[in-house]
Design a protein around this motif. Structure first.
Motif, PDB file in Angstrom:
ATOM      1  N   THR A   1      71.437 -15.198 -18.806  1.00  0.00           N
ATOM      2  CA  THR A   1      72.230 -13.710 -17.845  1.00  0.00           C
ATOM      3  C   THR A   1      70.720 -13.026 -17.625  1.00  0.00           C
ATOM      4  OG1 THR A   1      74.522 -14.602 -19.025  1.00  0.00           O
ATOM      5  CG2 THR A   1      74.109 -12.597 -18.336  1.00  0.00           C
ATOM      6  N   LEU A   2      70.476 -11.949 -19.236  1.00  0.00           N
ATOM      7  CA  LEU A   2      69.896 -11.185 -18.870  1.00  0.00           C
ATOM      8  C   LEU A   2      68.457 -11.155 -18.471  1.00  0.00           C
ATOM      9  CD1 LEU A   2      70.364  -9.928 -23.008  1.00  0.00           C
ATOM     10  CD2 LEU A   2      71.273  -8.925 -20.660  1.00  0.00           C
ATOM     11  N   GLU A   3      67.563 -12.536 -18.471  1.00  0.00           N
ATOM     12  CA  GLU A   3      67.172 -13.019 -17.948  1.00  0.00           C
ATOM     13  C   GLU A   3      67.095 -12.616 -16.376  1.00  0.00           C
ATOM     14  OE1 GLU A   3      64.023 -15.332 -21.412  1.00  0.00           O
ATOM     15  OE2 GLU A   3      65.521 -16.157 -19.548  1.00  0.00           O
ATOM     16  N   ALA A   4      67.756 -12.936 -15.421  1.00  0.00           N
ATOM     17  CA  ALA A   4      68.329 -13.470 -14.181  1.00  0.00           C
ATOM     18  C   ALA A   4      68.773 -11.891 -14.106  1.00  0.00           C
ATOM     19  CB  ALA A   4      69.843 -14.490 -14.503  1.00  0.00           C
ATOM     20  N   LEU A   5      68.998 -11.285 -14.041  1.00  0.00           N
ATOM     21  CA  LEU A   5      68.955  -9.697 -13.494  1.00  0.00           C
ATOM     22  C   LEU A   5      67.970  -9.391 -13.528  1.00  0.00           C
ATOM     23  CD1 LEU A   5      70.914  -7.516 -16.544  1.00  0.00           C
ATOM     24  CD2 LEU A   5      72.146  -8.909 -14.277  1.00  0.00           C
ATOM     25  N   PRO A   6      67.991  -8.340 -12.368  1.00  0.00           N
ATOM     26  CA  PRO A   6      67.486  -7.911 -11.059  1.00  0.00           C
ATOM     27  C   PRO A   6      65.975  -7.186 -11.806  1.00  0.00           C
ATOM     28  CG  PRO A   6      69.154  -6.904 -10.492  1.00  0.00           C
ATOM     29  CD  PRO A   6      69.643  -7.451 -11.605  1.00  0.00           C
ATOM     30  N   LYS A   7      64.766  -7.251 -11.558  1.00  0.00           N
ATOM     31  CA  LYS A   7      63.951  -6.274 -12.142  1.00  0.00           C
ATOM     32  C   LYS A   7      63.668  -4.929 -11.732  1.00  0.00           C
ATOM     33  CE  LYS A   7      63.122  -9.577 -15.471  1.00  0.00           C
ATOM     34  NZ  LYS A   7      63.876 -10.013 -14.580  1.00  0.00           N
ATOM     35  N   LEU A   8      64.442  -3.578 -11.597  1.00  0.00           N
ATOM     36  CA  LEU A   8      63.831  -2.566 -11.209  1.00  0.00           C
ATOM     37  C   LEU A   8      63.115  -1.553 -12.283  1.00  0.00           C
ATOM     38  CD1 LEU A   8      67.673  -1.115 -12.289  1.00  0.00           C
ATOM     39  CD2 LEU A   8      66.892  -2.139 -10.185  1.00  0.00           C
ATOM     40  N   ASP A   9      61.763  -1.207 -10.419  1.00  0.00           N
ATOM     41  CA  ASP A   9      60.668  -0.321 -10.908  1.00  0.00           C
ATOM     42  C   ASP A   9      60.513   0.650 -10.983  1.00  0.00           C
ATOM     43  OD1 ASP A   9      58.089   0.169 -11.560  1.00  0.00           O
ATOM     44  OD2 ASP A   9      57.185  -0.501  -9.027  1.00  0.00           O
ATOM     45  N   THR A  10      61.389   1.365 -11.871  1.00  0.00           N
ATOM     46  CA  THR A  10      61.858   2.875 -12.274  1.00  0.00           C
ATOM     47  C   THR A  10      60.687   3.523 -11.791  1.00  0.00           C
ATOM     48  OG1 THR A  10      63.641   1.824 -13.199  1.00  0.00           O
ATOM     49  CG2 THR A  10      62.916   4.351 -13.654  1.00  0.00           C
ATOM     50  N   ASP A  11      59.453   3.119 -12.927  1.00  0.00           N
ATOM     51  CA  ASP A  11      57.983   4.366 -12.471  1.00  0.00           C
ATOM     52  C   ASP A  11      57.579   3.714 -11.288  1.00  0.00           C
ATOM     53  OD1 ASP A  11      58.766   4.940 -15.271  1.00  0.00           O
ATOM     54  OD2 ASP A  11      57.435   3.372 -16.140  1.00  0.00           O
ATOM     55  N   GLY A  12      57.933   3.082 -10.563  1.00  0.00           N
ATOM     56  CA  GLY A  12      57.178   3.489  -9.240  1.00  0.00           C
ATOM     57  C   GLY A  12      58.002   3.999  -7.918  1.00  0.00           C
ATOM     58  N   ALA A  13      59.719   3.799  -8.099  1.00  0.00           N
ATOM     59  CA  ALA A  13      59.987   4.488  -7.738  1.00  0.00           C
ATOM     60  C   ALA A  13      59.908   6.162  -7.634  1.00  0.00           C
ATOM     61  CB  ALA A  13      61.725   3.958  -7.200  1.00  0.00           C
ATOM     62  N   ILE A  14      59.746   6.155  -9.046  1.00  0.00           N
ATOM     63  CA  ILE A  14      59.817   7.874  -9.401  1.00  0.00           C
ATOM     64  C   ILE A  14      58.732   8.509  -8.618  1.00  0.00           C
ATOM     65  CG2 ILE A  14      59.595   9.853 -11.122  1.00  0.00           C
ATOM     66  CD1 ILE A  14      62.758   8.659 -10.573  1.00  0.00           C
ATOM     67  N   LEU A  15      57.779   7.306  -9.579  1.00  0.00           N
ATOM     68  CA  LEU A  15      55.777   8.065  -8.732  1.00  0.00           C
ATOM     69  C   LEU A  15      55.922   8.134  -7.253  1.00  0.00           C
ATOM     70  CD1 LEU A  15      53.393   6.438 -10.712  1.00  0.00           C
ATOM     71  CD2 LEU A  15      54.604   8.621 -11.014  1.00  0.00           C
ATOM     72  N   THR A  16      56.626   7.228  -6.364  1.00  0.00           N
ATOM     73  CA  THR A  16      56.418   6.993  -5.032  1.00  0.00           C
ATOM     74  C   THR A  16      57.215   8.856  -4.271  1.00  0.00           C
ATOM     75  OG1 THR A  16      56.801   4.820  -5.035  1.00  0.00           O
ATOM     76  CG2 THR A  16      57.547   5.986  -3.068  1.00  0.00           C
ATOM     77  N   LEU A  17      59.049   8.848  -5.058  1.00  0.00           N
ATOM     78  CA  LEU A  17      59.542   9.909  -4.485  1.00  0.00           C
ATOM     79  C   LEU A  17      58.421  11.242  -4.244  1.00  0.00           C
ATOM     80  CD1 LEU A  17      62.582   8.713  -5.421  1.00  0.00           C
ATOM     81  CD2 LEU A  17      62.248   9.485  -3.147  1.00  0.00           C
ATOM     82  N   THR A  18      57.781  11.086  -5.769  1.00  0.00           N
ATOM     83  CA  THR A  18      56.638  12.464  -6.508  1.00  0.00           C
ATOM     84  C   THR A  18      55.313  12.618  -5.661  1.00  0.00           C
ATOM     85  OG1 THR A  18      57.616  12.087  -8.652  1.00  0.00           O
ATOM     86  CG2 THR A  18      56.044  13.062  -8.106  1.00  0.00           C
TER      87      THR A  18
END
Length: 317
Positions: free
Chosen positions: A137-154
């Motif tokens: 169940t945990l492995e099927a969860l979508p992977k979030l690229d939090t750092d990538g999104a933050i760097l893009t917004l910055t």
């Protein structure tokens, strides 16, 4: 006459005597009531003490059961492994719901599964099956690229000052063919008017426009637009950290509306900025985590069953 007075005196004495006796009886009754109340108070105090003693006894019994279980674990090393599995599951829950660290949570569940394998106990197969299901169940969860999104917004925030807002586009007045002075002497009057117009136009130029012209943005309005963009970028960043999809979507929509209404999207820098925001609008920033690990209640029942069995059979190995 004297006889009546004597009788009256006797009656008076009797009444006084009876009154005195009644007063003594009343005082005695009050003393008895007071004594009874004191006894009732003592009984209530004793009952409260018994209740408190029962609570203490119950607590001591629970403490004794825990101590006995711990001592029994010392004789049964397998119980230590189950306790370790319980610790790993508790740590997994913290990683999922508090730290949002799915990768570490999967590693912890995998370690717990390996510890159960070491027990080589067929009765624990349902627990292991639930563990493996939690891992899947945990492995099927979508992977979030939090750092990538933050760097893009910055990166986008640093380019806001380079954006070009909509400017006034003036339609060019159609140039009239310059009127030339005729060489014919008979056109002296027309030539004089033409010369006069050329002389006047060299000092004053008046262009007539029939279409409506809208005013340019003031510096204050331009500053407000830039700060509004920065504010929405900051909202989007906080929404990513907190995994708030609704807040993130609203911030992105606000930026797209500002860019479309007030900025020149034909400009290469501004157009690229707009397309970057459009790509970010399709990003998922939140995950629907499971409410509970399926293996947790199964492990709790296994531990409770083994504890009760150890208490009932202290010599069982």
């Amino acid at each position: 006459m004297n006889s009546q007075q004597n009788q009256l005196s006797e009656l008076t004495e009797k009444l006084n005597s009876q009154s005195s006796e009644m007063s003594d009886q009343l005082s005695q009754t009050i003393k008895i009531k007071t004594a009874l109340e004191a006894q009732v108070g003592q009984v209530n105090s004793s009952l409260q003490q018994v209740t408190n003693d029962n609570k203490i006894t119950k607590t001591d019994l629970q403490s004794l059961q825990r101590s006995f279980a711990e001592a029994n674990q010392m004789r049964h090393p397998d119980e230590w492994i189950l306790s370790e599995v319980e610790y790993l599951l508790n740590l997994t829950g913290r990683k999922i719901w508090l730290e949002k660290d799915i990768k570490t949570a999967v590693s912890l569940l995998t370690a717990a599964d390996q510890r159960i394998v070491e027990l080589n106990d067929a009765s624990l197969n349902p627990l292991r099956s639930a563990l493996l299901e939690d891992i899947n169940t945990l492995e099927a969860l979508p992977k979030l690229d939090t750092d990538g999104a933050i760097l893009t917004l910055t990166s986008l925030e640093r380019r806001i000052d380079q954006l070009r807002s909509e400017t006034l586009v003036m339609q060019e007045r159609a140039e009239k063919d310059e009127e030339e002075v005729s060489s014919d002497i008979n056109d002296w009057e027309s030539n004089l008017i033409k010369s006069w117009n050329v002389f006047i136009n060299s000092f004053i130029t008046v262009n007539k426009r029939d279409d409506k012209i809208e005013a340019l943005l003031s510096p204050e309005q331009s500053w407000y637009l830039r700060e509004n963009l920065r504010n929405n970028l900051a909202k989007a960043q906080f929404a990513i950290y907190r995994e708030q999809q609704d807040v993130y979507d609203i911030a992105i929509e606000n930026m797209l509306a500002l860019l479309k209404n007030y900025y020149d999207l034909k400009d290469s820098t501004t157009g690229h900025f707009y397309k970057s925001i459009q790509r970010l609008s399709a990003r998922e920033v939140s995950i629907q985590y499971p409410d509970q690990l399926k293996s947790a209640p199964l492990l709790e029942r296994v531990l409770e069953r083994r504890l009760n069995k150890s208490i009932a059979n202290p010599t069982l190995k």
